[in-house]
Scaffold this motif. Structure first.
Motif, PDB file in Angstrom:
ATOM      1  N   MET A   1     -38.985  32.720  12.842  1.00 10.86           N
ATOM      2  CA  MET A   1     -37.676  33.362  12.942  1.00 10.86           C
ATOM      3  C   MET A   1     -37.704  34.576  13.864  1.00 10.86           C
ATOM      4  SD  MET A   1     -35.347  31.625  11.484  1.00 10.86           S
ATOM      5  CE  MET A   1     -34.044  32.762  11.754  1.00 10.86           C
ATOM      6  N   ARG A   2     -38.879  35.219  13.968  1.00 12.90           N
ATOM      7  CA  ARG A   2     -38.919  36.406  14.832  1.00 12.90           C
ATOM      8  C   ARG A   2     -38.554  36.064  16.268  1.00 12.90           C
ATOM      9  NH1 ARG A   2     -44.393  39.404  13.458  1.00 12.90           N
ATOM     10  NH2 ARG A   2     -44.993  37.329  12.804  1.00 12.90           N
ATOM     11  N   TYR A   5     -34.774  35.725  16.406  1.00  9.74           N
ATOM     12  CA  TYR A   5     -34.129  37.039  16.363  1.00  9.74           C
ATOM     13  C   TYR A   5     -34.323  37.793  17.675  1.00  9.74           C
ATOM     14  CZ  TYR A   5     -33.572  36.339  11.318  1.00  9.74           C
ATOM     15  OH  TYR A   5     -33.226  35.859  10.083  1.00  9.74           O
ATOM     16  N   ARG A  96     -37.300  43.501  10.235  1.00  7.79           N
ATOM     17  CA  ARG A  96     -37.518  43.169   8.826  1.00  7.79           C
ATOM     18  C   ARG A  96     -38.556  42.059   8.694  1.00  7.79           C
ATOM     19  NH1 ARG A  96     -35.591  39.426   5.182  1.00  7.79           N
ATOM     20  NH2 ARG A  96     -35.349  40.167   3.047  1.00  7.79           N
ATOM     21  N   GLU A  97     -38.431  41.009   9.499  1.00  4.88           N
ATOM     22  CA  GLU A  97     -39.410  39.909   9.471  1.00  4.88           C
ATOM     23  C   GLU A  97     -40.802  40.422   9.834  1.00  4.88           C
ATOM     24  OE1 GLU A  97     -39.226  36.550   8.665  1.00  4.88           O
ATOM     25  OE2 GLU A  97     -37.257  37.076   7.855  1.00  4.88           O
ATOM     26  N   ARG A  98     -40.876  41.267  10.834  1.00  5.59           N
ATOM     27  CA  ARG A  98     -42.167  41.837  11.239  1.00  5.59           C
ATOM     28  C   ARG A  98     -42.762  42.685  10.119  1.00  5.59           C
ATOM     29  NH1 ARG A  98     -42.539  45.515  16.498  1.00  5.59           N
ATOM     30  NH2 ARG A  98     -41.933  47.073  14.984  1.00  5.59           N
ATOM     31  N   ALA A 101     -44.000  40.374   7.354  1.00  4.20           N
ATOM     32  CA  ALA A 101     -45.212  39.664   7.772  1.00  4.20           C
ATOM     33  C   ALA A 101     -46.434  40.564   7.712  1.00  4.20           C
ATOM     34  CB  ALA A 101     -45.025  39.112   9.185  1.00  4.20           C
TER      35      ALA A 101
END
Length: 108
Positions: A1-2, A5, A96-98, A101
């Motif tokens: 997803m990163r 995004y 947020r994803e980073r 993770a």
């Protein structure tokens, strides 16, 4: 997803600015004219109303979710609102994803 995004950040920056830059070049930062034109028709007023409400929602999401997860540099996606929701939201979701993770889960 990163990656998605990140691509949306690029599109969310370039597409709106490509529309705004010619107007800005022609009129400068004439805020009264910008407001008049943005509300010149019901559909334009509808679109701007939607963007303003969406912007408020994005600010709330960034502050609440970002703090809940213990994210740092929340000012960065908030600064993205200078371009628009189209940059601020995917930028926050990318960060947020980073953060997730990297193991940053905050209070759930």
């Amino acid at each position: 997803m990163r990656a998605v995004y990140a691509l949306l950040c690029v599109a969310g920056t370039l597409w709106p600015l490509a529309q705004f830059a010619p107007w800005l070049g022609e009129h400068g930062l004439d805020l009264p004219l910008l407001i008049r034109q943005a509300t010149a028709s019901p559909v334009a007023a509808f679109a701007w109303s939607d963007v303003l409400v969406s912007g408020a929602v994005v600010v709330a999401l960034i502050l609440v979710e970002g703090r809940r997860l213990g994210m740092r540099r929340l000012w960065l996606p908030l600064l993205g609102l200078g371009v628009g929701v189209s940059l601020a939201l995917p930028l926050f979701l990318f960060l947020r994803e980073r953060h997730l993770a990297a193991g940053g889960h905050g209070r759930v």
